[in-house]
Write a protein that holds these residues in place. Structure first.
Motif, PDB file in Angstrom:
ATOM      1  N   HIS A  75       0.670  -8.076  26.528  1.00 38.07           N
ATOM      2  CA  HIS A  75       1.960  -7.379  26.578  1.00 38.07           C
ATOM      3  C   HIS A  75       2.214  -6.847  27.988  1.00 38.07           C
ATOM      4  O   HIS A  75       1.902  -5.698  28.295  1.00 38.07           O
ATOM      5  CB  HIS A  75       1.985  -6.202  25.611  1.00 38.07           C
ATOM      6  CG  HIS A  75       1.897  -6.573  24.175  1.00 38.07           C
ATOM      7  ND1 HIS A  75       3.010  -6.830  23.395  1.00 38.07           N
ATOM      8  CD2 HIS A  75       0.830  -6.734  23.347  1.00 38.07           C
ATOM      9  CE1 HIS A  75       2.633  -7.119  22.158  1.00 38.07           C
ATOM     10  NE2 HIS A  75       1.312  -7.078  22.094  1.00 38.07           N
ATOM     11  N   ARG A  77       5.000  -5.497  30.375  1.00 30.83           N
ATOM     12  CA  ARG A  77       6.189  -4.757  29.910  1.00 30.83           C
ATOM     13  C   ARG A  77       7.467  -5.092  30.664  1.00 30.83           C
ATOM     14  O   ARG A  77       8.354  -4.235  30.794  1.00 30.83           O
ATOM     15  CB  ARG A  77       5.914  -3.264  29.986  1.00 30.83           C
ATOM     16  CG  ARG A  77       4.698  -2.796  29.204  1.00 30.83           C
ATOM     17  CD  ARG A  77       4.771  -3.179  27.741  1.00 30.83           C
ATOM     18  NE  ARG A  77       3.720  -2.463  26.989  1.00 30.83           N
ATOM     19  CZ  ARG A  77       3.514  -2.630  25.695  1.00 30.83           C
ATOM     20  NH1 ARG A  77       4.251  -3.486  25.008  1.00 30.83           N
ATOM     21  NH2 ARG A  77       2.556  -1.969  25.083  1.00 30.83           N
ATOM     22  N   ASN A 107       7.877  -8.581  22.885  1.00 31.26           N
ATOM     23  CA  ASN A 107       8.483  -7.302  22.477  1.00 31.26           C
ATOM     24  C   ASN A 107       8.835  -6.460  23.698  1.00 31.26           C
ATOM     25  O   ASN A 107       8.385  -5.344  23.881  1.00 31.26           O
ATOM     26  CB  ASN A 107       7.579  -6.533  21.499  1.00 31.26           C
ATOM     27  CG  ASN A 107       6.185  -6.273  22.050  1.00 31.26           C
ATOM     28  OD1 ASN A 107       5.694  -7.003  22.892  1.00 31.26           O
ATOM     29  ND2 ASN A 107       5.551  -5.219  21.564  1.00 31.26           N
ATOM     30  N   PHE A 161       7.523  -9.809  14.293  1.00 30.59           N
ATOM     31  CA  PHE A 161       6.850  -8.641  13.708  1.00 30.59           C
ATOM     32  C   PHE A 161       7.466  -8.436  12.323  1.00 30.59           C
ATOM     33  O   PHE A 161       8.689  -8.372  12.210  1.00 30.59           O
ATOM     34  CB  PHE A 161       7.093  -7.386  14.548  1.00 30.59           C
ATOM     35  CG  PHE A 161       6.369  -7.375  15.867  1.00 30.59           C
ATOM     36  CD1 PHE A 161       6.758  -8.195  16.913  1.00 30.59           C
ATOM     37  CD2 PHE A 161       5.298  -6.533  16.072  1.00 30.59           C
ATOM     38  CE1 PHE A 161       6.088  -8.184  18.133  1.00 30.59           C
ATOM     39  CE2 PHE A 161       4.619  -6.498  17.285  1.00 30.59           C
ATOM     40  CZ  PHE A 161       5.014  -7.332  18.312  1.00 30.59           C
ATOM     41  N   HIS A 200       2.885 -10.807  13.581  1.00 28.88           N
ATOM     42  CA  HIS A 200       2.182  -9.524  13.469  1.00 28.88           C
ATOM     43  C   HIS A 200       2.262  -9.141  11.997  1.00 28.88           C
ATOM     44  O   HIS A 200       3.348  -8.892  11.480  1.00 28.88           O
ATOM     45  CB  HIS A 200       2.869  -8.470  14.335  1.00 28.88           C
ATOM     46  CG  HIS A 200       2.225  -7.118  14.245  1.00 28.88           C
ATOM     47  ND1 HIS A 200       1.684  -6.471  15.327  1.00 28.88           N
ATOM     48  CD2 HIS A 200       2.039  -6.281  13.191  1.00 28.88           C
ATOM     49  CE1 HIS A 200       1.180  -5.305  14.948  1.00 28.88           C
ATOM     50  NE2 HIS A 200       1.388  -5.157  13.646  1.00 28.88           N
ATOM     51  N   HIS A 256      -3.897 -11.225  15.896  1.00 29.67           N
ATOM     52  CA  HIS A 256      -4.868 -10.116  15.775  1.00 29.67           C
ATOM     53  C   HIS A 256      -5.332  -9.801  14.347  1.00 29.67           C
ATOM     54  O   HIS A 256      -5.106  -8.708  13.834  1.00 29.67           O
ATOM     55  CB  HIS A 256      -4.375  -8.846  16.479  1.00 29.67           C
ATOM     56  CG  HIS A 256      -2.951  -8.437  16.215  1.00 29.67           C
ATOM     57  ND1 HIS A 256      -2.401  -8.402  14.962  1.00 29.67           N
ATOM     58  CD2 HIS A 256      -1.993  -8.021  17.078  1.00 29.67           C
ATOM     59  CE1 HIS A 256      -1.155  -7.983  15.064  1.00 29.67           C
ATOM     60  NE2 HIS A 256      -0.886  -7.752  16.326  1.00 29.67           N
ATOM     61  N   CYS A 301      -4.153   1.640  18.071  1.00 26.64           N
ATOM     62  CA  CYS A 301      -3.496   0.346  18.226  1.00 26.64           C
ATOM     63  C   CYS A 301      -3.162  -0.164  16.828  1.00 26.64           C
ATOM     64  O   CYS A 301      -3.630   0.377  15.828  1.00 26.64           O
ATOM     65  CB  CYS A 301      -4.413  -0.643  18.948  1.00 26.64           C
ATOM     66  SG  CYS A 301      -5.981  -0.925  18.097  1.00 26.64           S
ATOM     67  N   ASN A 302      -2.341  -1.206  16.793  1.00 27.30           N
ATOM     68  CA  ASN A 302      -1.966  -1.819  15.515  1.00 27.30           C
ATOM     69  C   ASN A 302      -2.229  -3.313  15.541  1.00 27.30           C
ATOM     70  O   ASN A 302      -1.803  -3.965  16.478  1.00 27.30           O
ATOM     71  CB  ASN A 302      -0.471  -1.602  15.245  1.00 27.30           C
ATOM     72  CG  ASN A 302      -0.163  -0.144  15.015  1.00 27.30           C
ATOM     73  OD1 ASN A 302      -0.987   0.598  14.496  1.00 27.30           O
ATOM     74  ND2 ASN A 302       1.023   0.264  15.430  1.00 27.30           N
ATOM     75  N   ASP A 329      -4.679  -8.512  23.177  1.00 32.51           N
ATOM     76  CA  ASP A 329      -3.635  -7.556  22.796  1.00 32.51           C
ATOM     77  C   ASP A 329      -3.575  -6.404  23.799  1.00 32.51           C
ATOM     78  O   ASP A 329      -3.406  -5.246  23.418  1.00 32.51           O
ATOM     79  CB  ASP A 329      -3.819  -7.038  21.357  1.00 32.51           C
ATOM     80  CG  ASP A 329      -2.506  -6.492  20.795  1.00 32.51           C
ATOM     81  OD1 ASP A 329      -1.474  -6.550  21.493  1.00 32.51           O
ATOM     82  OD2 ASP A 329      -2.517  -6.000  19.652  1.00 32.51           O
ATOM     83  N   ALA A 331      -2.148  -3.869  25.760  1.00 32.50           N
ATOM     84  CA  ALA A 331      -0.866  -3.218  25.449  1.00 32.50           C
ATOM     85  C   ALA A 331      -0.756  -1.883  26.186  1.00 32.50           C
ATOM     86  O   ALA A 331      -1.066  -0.823  25.648  1.00 32.50           O
ATOM     87  CB  ALA A 331      -0.741  -3.022  23.942  1.00 32.50           C
ATOM     88  N   HIS A 333       0.642   1.465  27.953  1.00 29.73           N
ATOM     89  CA  HIS A 333       1.676   2.480  27.740  1.00 29.73           C
ATOM     90  C   HIS A 333       1.549   3.534  28.827  1.00 29.73           C
ATOM     91  O   HIS A 333       0.496   3.650  29.472  1.00 29.73           O
ATOM     92  CB  HIS A 333       1.506   3.136  26.368  1.00 29.73           C
ATOM     93  CG  HIS A 333       1.822   2.212  25.238  1.00 29.73           C
ATOM     94  ND1 HIS A 333       3.113   1.922  24.858  1.00 29.73           N
ATOM     95  CD2 HIS A 333       1.012   1.496  24.422  1.00 29.73           C
ATOM     96  CE1 HIS A 333       3.081   1.066  23.841  1.00 29.73           C
ATOM     97  NE2 HIS A 333       1.826   0.785  23.563  1.00 29.73           N
ATOM     98  N   SER A 350       1.213   2.817  20.125  1.00 30.71           N
ATOM     99  CA  SER A 350       0.007   2.037  19.796  1.00 30.71           C
ATOM    100  C   SER A 350      -0.266   1.009  20.875  1.00 30.71           C
ATOM    101  O   SER A 350       0.663   0.341  21.338  1.00 30.71           O
ATOM    102  CB  SER A 350       0.208   1.317  18.462  1.00 30.71           C
ATOM    103  OG  SER A 350       0.367   2.265  17.435  1.00 30.71           O
ATOM    104  N   GLY A 351      -1.513   0.853  21.223  1.00 28.13           N
ATOM    105  CA  GLY A 351      -1.863  -0.187  22.177  1.00 28.13           C
ATOM    106  C   GLY A 351      -2.947   0.280  23.134  1.00 28.13           C
ATOM    107  O   GLY A 351      -2.956   1.445  23.551  1.00 28.13           O
TER     108      GLY A 351
HETATM  109  O1  DOR Z   1      -1.102  -1.775  19.222  1.00 28.42           O
HETATM  110  C1  DOR Z   1      -0.191  -2.553  19.432  1.00 28.42           C
HETATM  111  N1  DOR Z   1       0.587  -2.443  20.533  1.00 28.42           N
HETATM  112  N2  DOR Z   1       0.073  -3.504  18.553  1.00 28.42           N
HETATM  113  C2  DOR Z   1       1.168  -4.284  18.650  1.00 28.42           C
HETATM  114  O2  DOR Z   1       1.327  -5.154  17.858  1.00 28.42           O
HETATM  115  C3  DOR Z   1       2.170  -4.039  19.703  1.00 28.42           C
HETATM  116  C4  DOR Z   1       1.514  -3.457  20.870  1.00 28.42           C
HETATM  117  C5  DOR Z   1       2.488  -2.964  21.883  1.00 28.42           C
HETATM  118  O3  DOR Z   1       3.405  -3.701  22.231  1.00 28.42           O
HETATM  119  O4  DOR Z   1       2.303  -1.849  22.369  1.00 28.42           O
END
Ligand code: DOR
Ligand code: ZN
Length: 473
Positions: A75, A77, A107, A161, A200, A256, A301-302, A329, A331, A333, A350-351
């Motif tokens: 990811h 950004r 995303n 998703f 996802h 994932h 995270c997800n 993954d 990700a 932030h 999440s990430g």
């Molecule tokens: O933890 C996650 N972060 N899972 C995801 O599917 C999206 C990702 C994000 O884009 O931050």
């Protein structure tokens, strides 16, 4: 001997001398010559060639040479939030982790959901990427009529998703479906393109219900995050996708996979002949939910970090062919956004931003005999290219292939220091500080250019990375 020198100035040929290199029939010792971005020759050990002085000789004695690794799940950004991670820092982090090709998740803001928005992703990437980059397109119910045209552009697949719940995307309808009927209709559209459609898989309806119940009960410590996303939330969603794939004939990929239950369901579906791929992301192989208890937002995270039983239980699926590839993954932030969830875990995004640890942790697992280097290579350096339609241009150490190499040292011991990471979100990676790892990335070479070696990324080569045109069959 390479120190901090590289071959960027010119299109200088590169010889990997004394390479113990991967082939489908086992590792072999020899010397590999890269010329103009391609593998020009592979010499047996006893036939070290006499070469002109302009060849950069990189003696890799004692190291392993793998086809350049691909991360199927990254990811970056851009467009939208370059302050979280842009294509320059994201691909620098990839190289420092030994990754020579990334697959960029859609995303972003906007999502690449039609030709103009896909072009925005490509334009953002082009001048900045250090490594090669393939791009996913976003697929939602509301852009299902765009899939046919998007499929003609060399994307590595579609990504959806299931009922995406992150509020910051202003046009979620271009990356989600709301119910089974929409899912079926969307998959019918992607089936017509022949491209793989990645999902996802989390059951957000159940998650929302469990979250409300947890709030009512005051069960709001860090375990809130994984307790409101139990294994069933993944399995339900995976079953929905597999069912819709059977009905429509679509080729699907489950991103994932984090639970044994979901991996088992995919194994059964594969045995039944369904064309489904299975990706596992490495944090689900190494870190259990106790990390979330301890580090809260930084480990959020997800799908979430899972029970120790799931972590241990996923490994056999790497070995039996259920899992096709391992992604990160990655990700990133903003650190401030993560910190905002310290008291109330549900407020943190999440990430985890940890692409630089993917290969090292797997190399350590090789040292611990949890998998072989051959299987690691298939999962990280070969299968992803096959799935994305980039093989044998990449993922193959043979004459004519791209001269992409990941050079690894199985013996080297080192300690993680997040401050030295390339990712912009390194402040979120402090949970890994002090982790001792045996197994290191020595160098990353993209189409003959040594872009990462001796701990240094060659920042001068921004824009050298290519946007890849995938040819899925
Ligand atoms: O933890 C996650 N972060 N899972 C995801 O599917 C999206 C990702 C994000 O884009 O931050
Ligand atoms: Zn992701």
């Amino acid at each position: 001997m390479i120190t901090d020198k590289n071959n960027l100035e010119t299109n200088q040929p590169l010889l990997l001398k004394n390479a113990f290199y991967y082939t489908e029939s086992g590792f072999k010792l020899g010397h590999i010559l890269a010329l103009e971005g391609k593998i020009a020759a592979v010499y047996p050990e006893a036939e070290l060639p006499q070469l002109s002085t302009d060849v950069l000789v990189y003696d890799v004695t004692g190291k392993y040479v793998l086809p350049g690794a691909i991360d199927t799940h990254v990811h970056v950004r851009e467009p939208g939030w370059p302050e979280r991670e842009d294509f320059f820092t994201g691909t620098a982090a990839a190289l420092a982790g030994g990754i020579t090709t990334i697959c960029q998740m859609p995303n972003t803001q906007p999502t690449p959901h039609d030709l103009p928005s896909l072009e925005l992703t490509r334009q953002a990437a082009k001048p900045k990427i250090l490594c090669d980059t393939a791009v996913y397109a976003a697929a939602g119910y509301d852009n299902r009529d765009q899939l046919a045209v998007l499929a003609q552009t060399g994307i590595c697949g579609f990504k959806t998703f299931l009922q995406f719940s992150e509020q910051h995307i202003t046009e979620p309808q271009y990356i989600t479906v709301q119910n089974r009927e929409e899912l079926r209709e969307l998959l019918a559209a992607s089936a017509a393109t022949g491209l793989r459609h990645f999902f996802h898989c989390e059951d957000f309806i159940l998650i929302n219900r469990l979250e409300q119940a947890a709030h009512r009960a005051g069960a709001e410590d860090y375990s809130f995050h994984y307790k409101t996303r139990p294994d069933a939330t993944e399995l339900n969603a995976v079953q929905q996708v597999l069912h819709a794939a059977r009905k429509t004939g679509a080729k699907v990929g489950i991103a994932h996979v984090s639970t044994v239950a979901a991996a088992a369901a995919i194994r059964r579906a594969k045995a039944d002949g369904l064309d489904v791929t299975c990706e596992v992301c490495f944090h689900h192989l190494f870190f259990d939910d106790s990390w979330l208890d301890k580090f809260g937002p930084l480990a959020k995270c997800n799908p979430p970090l899972r029970s120790a039983a799931n972590v241990a239980g996923l490994w056999p699926y790497l070995l039996d062919g259920t899992v096709d590839y391992i992604g990160s993954d990655h990700a990133p932030h903003l650190p401030a956004a993560k910190q905002a969830g310290r008291e109330q875990i549900w407020l943190a995004p999440s990430g985890i931003a940890h692409i630089e640890l993917l290969l090292p942790l797997l190399l350590q697992a090789v040292n611990e005999h949890k998998l072989t280097l051959e299987i690691l290579t298939e999962l990280c350096c070969v299968n992803g290219y096959k799935q994305m339609g980039l093989y044998p241009q990449k993922g193959c150490l043979a004459v004519g292939a791209d001269a992409d190499f990941t050079v690894v040292d199985l013996a080297k011991e080192w300690t993680v220091n997040s401050a030295a990471m390339q990712t912009k979100a390194r402040a979120n990676a402090t949970l890994f500080d002090g982790l001792k790892i045996q197994g290191a990335v020595e160098a990353a070479i993209v189409r003959g250019r040594l872009l990462y070696a001796a701990g240094k990324v060659d920042y001068q080569s921004a824009g050298y990375g290519q946007l890849l045109h995938c040819h899925q069959k």
